[in-house]
Structure formats: structure tokens, C-alpha cells
Design an enzyme around this catalytic site. Sequence first.
Site, PDB file in Angstrom:
ATOM      1  N   LYS A  53     -20.235  -4.283   3.930  1.00  0.00           N
ATOM      2  CA  LYS A  53     -20.130  -5.135   2.638  1.00  0.00           C
ATOM      3  C   LYS A  53     -19.118  -6.122   2.631  1.00  0.00           C
ATOM      4  O   LYS A  53     -17.939  -5.703   2.475  1.00  0.00           O
ATOM      5  CB  LYS A  53     -20.136  -4.189   1.335  1.00  0.00           C
ATOM      6  CG  LYS A  53     -20.551  -5.071   0.258  1.00  0.00           C
ATOM      7  CD  LYS A  53     -19.953  -4.569  -1.039  1.00  0.00           C
ATOM      8  CE  LYS A  53     -18.629  -5.027  -1.286  1.00  0.00           C
ATOM      9  NZ  LYS A  53     -18.512  -6.196  -1.556  1.00  0.00           N
TER      10      LYS A  53
ATOM     11  N   GLU B 124      -6.719  -0.085   4.609  1.00  0.00           N
ATOM     12  CA  GLU B 124      -5.513  -1.290   4.703  1.00  0.00           C
ATOM     13  C   GLU B 124      -5.549  -2.104   3.465  1.00  0.00           C
ATOM     14  O   GLU B 124      -6.260  -2.759   2.879  1.00  0.00           O
ATOM     15  CB  GLU B 124      -6.330  -2.149   5.872  1.00  0.00           C
ATOM     16  CG  GLU B 124      -4.974  -2.831   6.384  1.00  0.00           C
ATOM     17  CD  GLU B 124      -5.021  -4.298   5.777  1.00  0.00           C
ATOM     18  OE1 GLU B 124      -3.826  -4.211   5.173  1.00  0.00           O
ATOM     19  OE2 GLU B 124      -5.678  -5.152   6.493  1.00  0.00           O
TER      20      GLU B 124
ATOM     21  N   CYS C 121      -2.542 -10.232   3.393  1.00  0.00           N
ATOM     22  CA  CYS C 121      -1.996  -8.983   3.148  1.00  0.00           C
ATOM     23  C   CYS C 121      -0.665  -8.737   3.618  1.00  0.00           C
ATOM     24  O   CYS C 121       0.414  -8.257   3.096  1.00  0.00           O
ATOM     25  CB  CYS C 121      -3.078  -7.868   3.400  1.00  0.00           C
ATOM     26  SG  CYS C 121      -3.401  -7.989   5.166  1.00  0.00           S
TER      27      CYS C 121
ATOM     28  N   GLU D 171       2.221  -8.169  -5.439  1.00  0.00           N
ATOM     29  CA  GLU D 171       1.705  -9.005  -4.402  1.00  0.00           C
ATOM     30  C   GLU D 171       1.068 -10.245  -5.309  1.00  0.00           C
ATOM     31  O   GLU D 171       0.229 -10.042  -6.165  1.00  0.00           O
ATOM     32  CB  GLU D 171       0.666  -8.105  -3.849  1.00  0.00           C
ATOM     33  CG  GLU D 171      -0.141  -9.058  -2.713  1.00  0.00           C
ATOM     34  CD  GLU D 171      -1.152  -8.114  -1.941  1.00  0.00           C
ATOM     35  OE1 GLU D 171      -1.946  -7.430  -2.444  1.00  0.00           O
ATOM     36  OE2 GLU D 171      -1.040  -8.031  -0.760  1.00  0.00           O
TER      37      GLU D 171
END
Length: 806
Positions: A199, A273, A307, A404
Site C-alpha cells: 500500500k 522504520e 526520515c 521531527e
Amino acid sequence: MTTVSEIFQTMAYGPAPESDKQAREWLAKHGGEGGLGGEFGLFVGGSWVKPASGEWFDVINPATTQRIARVPQAGKADVDAAVAAARAAFPGWSGLPGHARARYLYALAREVQRHARLLAVLESMDNGKSIRETRDLDIPLVARHFYHHAGWAQLQESEFAGATPVGVVGQIIPWNFPLLMVAWKVAPALAAGNTVVLKPAEFTPLTALAFAEIVAEAGLPPGVLNVITGDGRTGALLVDQADVDKIAFTGSTEVGRVIRKATAGSGKKLSLELGGKSPFIVFDDADLDSVVEGVVDAIWFNQGQVCCAGSRLLVHEGVAERLVAKLRARMEKLRVGPPLDKAIDMGAIVAPVQLERIRGLVSKGVEEGATMWQPSWACPTEGYFYPPTLFTDVSPAATIAQVEIFGPVLVAMSFRTPKEAVELANNTPYGLAASVWTENINLALDVAPKIKAGVVWINCTNVFDAASGFGGYRESGFGREGGREGMWEYLKLQWDEGRGTGDGSKRSVAKGASRRTRPSSPVPLPPIDRTYKMFIGGKQARPDAPYPRAIVAPDGRRLAEVGEGNRKDVRNAVEAARAAEGWAHTTGHTRGQILYYIAENLATRTDEFAARIDAMTGCGPERARAEVDAAVSRLFTYASWADKYDGQVHPTTIRGVTLAMNEPIGVVGIAAPEDLPLLGFVSLVAPAVAVGNTVVAIPSEIHPLAATELYSVLETSDVPAGVMNIVTGSKDELSKVLADHLDVDAMWYFGNQAAAAEVERASAGNMKRTWAEWHARDWLDPHQGEGREFLREATQVKNIWIPYGE
Ligand code: NAI
């Protein structure tokens, strides 16, 4: 007319657009009107199918805000159909020889290269990232991943002997590297023989769909790869689908946590992750001009939507001012603009929601008192653009230093000593990546292992390669993508029959869960009725609660009492284990010596231990003796491994070396199985400590005396205080306490399914790694009871990239 000399004066760029004709034609082919607004189906069982849900949503080009396609929002029936197609294809695909799968993967790599231009343009249109990046980085790396994994498919039978594919894998990926994430997920899964339901992210589904079509052209058997589109609801349906054997996810830590909880106790294998807040450390002897280009690649690459972006600049205070001045000058020259323009540095932010998030966090930074700086030029007003941004005067606790941002925003802080740099670097719940900049190799290689991160780049940043595993420590998730270590995410050991069927009922309940009722043998019992304490910090420690638990023989005789451990005992044990962290820095040789010494001291007391085990379990003297012998042998095994479980040097595509180091995880909580109470205990504790972890172990609840008897063995074997801590009592309750504990880095649980689920759910607190099993393992069988599987669970791989050459 402008003269050449005038152009030399300004050095202004003219527009250099890449043509989008081919991409528009491809979109038009899929049913759109006027070349834009293509309407796709789902790619299931090798062909395009209309969604049973009957729902579609728009895909927007973030640089133009125009709709470029419509894709289905897959519902439950669609997810089920895709999983069924993958299940149907599994026996055929997994049954192929490795060489056959290698040829398919090779063909996929070739097809990606053949369609490189279409894919690069489509990626830019869909995501907003610059064509320079998609053309030169994303797509070549996609091909590289398929080539590399064609090799693993080829070598599978020899290099992963005894391992089989996991089964049907559900893969959920983010929008920041849409096709690259397809490759990172799909290549190892297919190489290992799994079938896939993928997906893509709702913002960027197009290259995954184009890839599905390419796959079909390459003749991949129908159902081996299925692509379903949709937002988080579709992702959640895939996670919950009962016939999925593994979930591989890349995305936010928040959703990672939801998935960890949702899969808890399901037996589904999981790799995550997640996010990061990676440090970019500059020492005062670094080459500052290289550093400036490094920073550009660290935080303005892909608009900072990376990331592992080097989003925290930690710079030695002696060079901070000079570096900031250089950075501002460089930022002034960066170009933000249409992604298809070959001469721009930064494209568009993926979607309005992300743009708002960046703006919100930047405002917060200003509110909290940091100094914000942006270049003097303005971004295009049409489309979702955001300029490169630099914050100075930032406190380490500020929101922008901790959260983040996932945008082109760099946050700078300074340090005075290497020690302070490491402390600042580790001052985050994340641990994905780090960059270290210095001309002093001694300093670089001293600092790299001290940083809690899955990847450390020395004098470089954001370099990736299929040969090297990528993945995080701590709240950045677990599991690796790429390299040999990444292949293990998609394999299981052959003897472990229950897994891969999607049918939890096929797993037998742990043998140890049922009490043995065999009458005690006539072997004379040791004349003891002792009360055992806990073993904490190298000493026998009185339990917090005054009420001991009685341990009785199968015939009802009372054998001894053990402490009833509680939350406080666990807390003390974890503190002791944390304080003993220096164990990780002892040499493998030293750790091996100590394990040999334990084995030796245990061996001299074989008769006593065997009698104890027989009295407790009623297993008979022969089996009891065999268990002690096997425990001694197991200790030898891990004493041997302690200085041999070495890492690797990955042959990546840089000129230099990439060192894959096996590092301990930290404090590991271990709940031992009920069966074979000595051997089960030793089989888990020994590998954990052999590689440098410290442990808090809960022995078998019904038969704890083999472990409590070990206290005196440990006391006489030079085991440093705090390396092995033992807390007796209710296994499931204590396991839950350990799994909840934020200072425990990994939790291993061997017992029943309900408690395993509890452990997995609770671990989401600090995203600790878990290893929870409830099916039977024969601990006497070396294939099941020892070996690399245990060492892999006990370590995490750090890849250190060291380019060389002048
Ligand atoms: P996200 O984590 O929500 O989305 C990632 C993927 O997970 C998408 O395919 C999404 O459809 C799917 N998903 C969402 N909810 C789900 C659920 N409950 N169950 C299963 N699948 C689900 O990330 P999002 O919302 O796109 O971005 C939010 C923030 O996450 C970003 O600002 C960034 O900080 C971070 N992020 C980190 C990434 C990384 O690579 N580490 C990638 C993308 C986002």
C-alpha cells in the site's frame, strides 16, 4: 539582446524543464480525460480491477496544485481480495528455485532502468521532489536494489540454509521516497520467496502503480505483487487482515506505535522504520566547505522530508560562527522552484497538511526564542513551497530541537567537547542516523559507536545502498532494510512450522505451560527447604514483598520458597542492569572467558543441579542430567561466539568502506520458558550477555529453582555486578512490568499467547524490540535452541560509512 559577458556577470539560470509528455500519456492511458486526471484500478492478481469500495480520491501535483489522477480508496473486500491473491501465489513463488526468482528480480531491475525516465518524471509530478533527485538518486537506487536482491535470491539456498519465506507480507510505505520505498520493501520480500500486498502512501501512489504495470510486463506471476491504494484506513485494514504473516512499515513513529499495538499477539512478524531527529556533528577540524555541502544534502535534500535528515546541526563552538556565515551564504544561492526544472535544488512540499506542519513548528521555534533565518529571495507562490530555514540560539530542550519537523528546517546548537557532542546527539528518543565531520579518524571512530543510531556517516551524509542495512535504534523502530541483515526480516527458520500459515491455531501452545504430572523418580532428594532471594546488582537481594511463593514438587512436596517479585524489584533490577552498561565495552574475549567460567562452575555441580531439576519437574534423572549437560554446552557455545559474532564490511557503491557493526541493544528483559527450566533460561541469557547486553531475567514460574540455584554459580564466576539480574515470581505480571519499563531496551518473552500479546502491546511505550513466542521450541535441539537466530535478536546493526581518498 543579452550578451555573453552580461550572462557571466549575473550567472542567472534559464529554465531547463524536463518534458512531462511521456508521463502525461501514461496517465491518459489509464482513463483520464484530456491527459490529466487518470482513473486507476487496484493491481490485484496480475491485473487492474475496479475497487469493490466504489470510492476514489484525487492525486495532486504539489508544485501546480492540479489533479493528475484518481486512485481507488481500497476497502475491506479489496484488501481481502489482494491478500487472497497473494496467498494463492505463495506456494508457486516460494517453491521456485532461488535461481528462478533471481531471474525475475533481475528482469525487474532491467525494466526499471528501461522506464527510468517515465518513473523519474512521474515521481517528481506526484511528490514534488526535483527531477535532479528522482533521475540521479531515487530511480538508480531502485534498480540497484533489485539487482542486489536478485543476488540474494540466487544465493538463498546456500546463504540462508534452513530458512524459509515468512508468507504473505503487507507493506505500507510513506510519501517521501515513493518508488524507492517500494524497492526497499518489495525486493527483499520477493527475493526471499514471499508474496506481497503493497500500500503506497495516499499522497504519492503513482509510481507504485506504474511499477505494478512494469512487473506485469516482466512476466512476474500474477498475485506475487499486488498494489492497493488508499489512506491510513486501508493501511489499518491490511495490518488487521488475519491472513497476513508480516507487516513492514515505514512512516511516522505515531502510526508505528498503533501498528505495534494492533499486531501484538497476532504472531505477525513486524519491521518498523520510523521517524528521526538525526544529529549532524561538526568538529572544529572539519573541512567547513565540505560540511556546507554536506548540510545541503542532509537537510535540504528532498525538502528535508527525509526520515534520516541531518536536522540537528551540532557544531563545535570554535567554528560555529564561521560555519553559520558560510551556510547563510550558501542558502542564499539555493533555488526553490518547479520540480521538473533540471536546475533547481528544492521542489515542492508534498501536501498542504505537511506545509502547515512545517509552518506551525517554525512559528513555535520563533515563539520559544530561537533565531530564525531564511534567504532573501521568495518561493513561487503557486504550489506548496517552503524556503530553506536555519535556526540558531536553540536550546536542546526546545520543541524544534526535539520534534521531527520533516521539512527544510535546520536547527543549530553548539558544543565544547566530544563528550558533550555525544550527549547532545543522543538527547532524543530517536536513533535513526548521524553524521560525523572531522579530519581526525581517531575521533570519528571513537564517536561513531557512542551514538545511538542505526547508521553513522563519517564525512558524508544521506548515502544509501542496497548492500548496507538501513534502520533505527530506539523510537526510530527496528528491523533493517538492505544487506544480509535486511533479508532476515523476510525469512523464518524452517523448523518453526506454525508461522507463515496465517493460522494462529496451528501453533501449539508452549509445552511448558502445562505442568508435568509425572511422579518423582526415586533419586534421593537434596535435603533442602531454602528461601531464595532475588539476584540483583551482583548480590542476593531481599525481595520487596515479605510473602514468598512456595515451590512444590509434582507429588506435592514443598521444595523451597522463592521471592515474589514485584514492580519495585524489577525497578531495582533494571537500575542495576543499566548501571552495568560498561559490560558492552568489555572485549568479546573477556565476556567469553566469563561465560566459560560459569559453564565450568555449573559443570562441577552437575549432580546437584540434575537432582534439583528432577525434584522440581519429575522429568527423571536421565533427562535432568541431559539438561544440565546441554546447559553447560550452551554456555560454551556463547562463550565461543562472544569474540566471533563479527560484523561485516559491506561492498557499497562508495569509494570507501561501510562497516556493519553488531552492537548490543542495552538492557534486555527476558522471561524464560517453563519447559527445561535450566536450559531454557541459559539459552536466552547466555547469548544476550555474550554480545554485551545486560539482562533482567525472570526464570520459569513453576520451576524457578534451577535459576535461583545459579545465584551462587554466578557469584563465583566473576560476573560483574548488574550484568545478570534475576527476579522470581509471576512471570506474566513481571514481564508486563518489564515491557512497560521505559529503561528496558528489548523484551524477550517465552510463554503463553495472551501474555506475549500484552508484552508486545506494552512495548509500544518506548518502541522496544520484542521477541515474544508461545509456540513450543525444543531447547535440547541445537537447531532450535541456539545459534545465530539468538545472536541476531541480541544485537542491532550499526552501519558506519567511511569514504576515503583525497
Ligand atoms: P504516516 O505514518 O501517517 O503515513 C505513512 C503510511 O502509513 C501511509 O501509507 C499511510 O497511509 C499509512 N497509515 C496511516 N495510518 C495508518 C494506520 N493506522 N494503519 C496502517 N497504516 C497507516 O505519515 P504521514 O501522515 O504521511 O506523515 C506525518 C509525519 O510522519 C510527517 O510529518 C513526518 O514527521 C513523519 N513521516 C516519517 C516518515 C519516515 O520515513 N520516517 C515518512 C512519512 C512521514
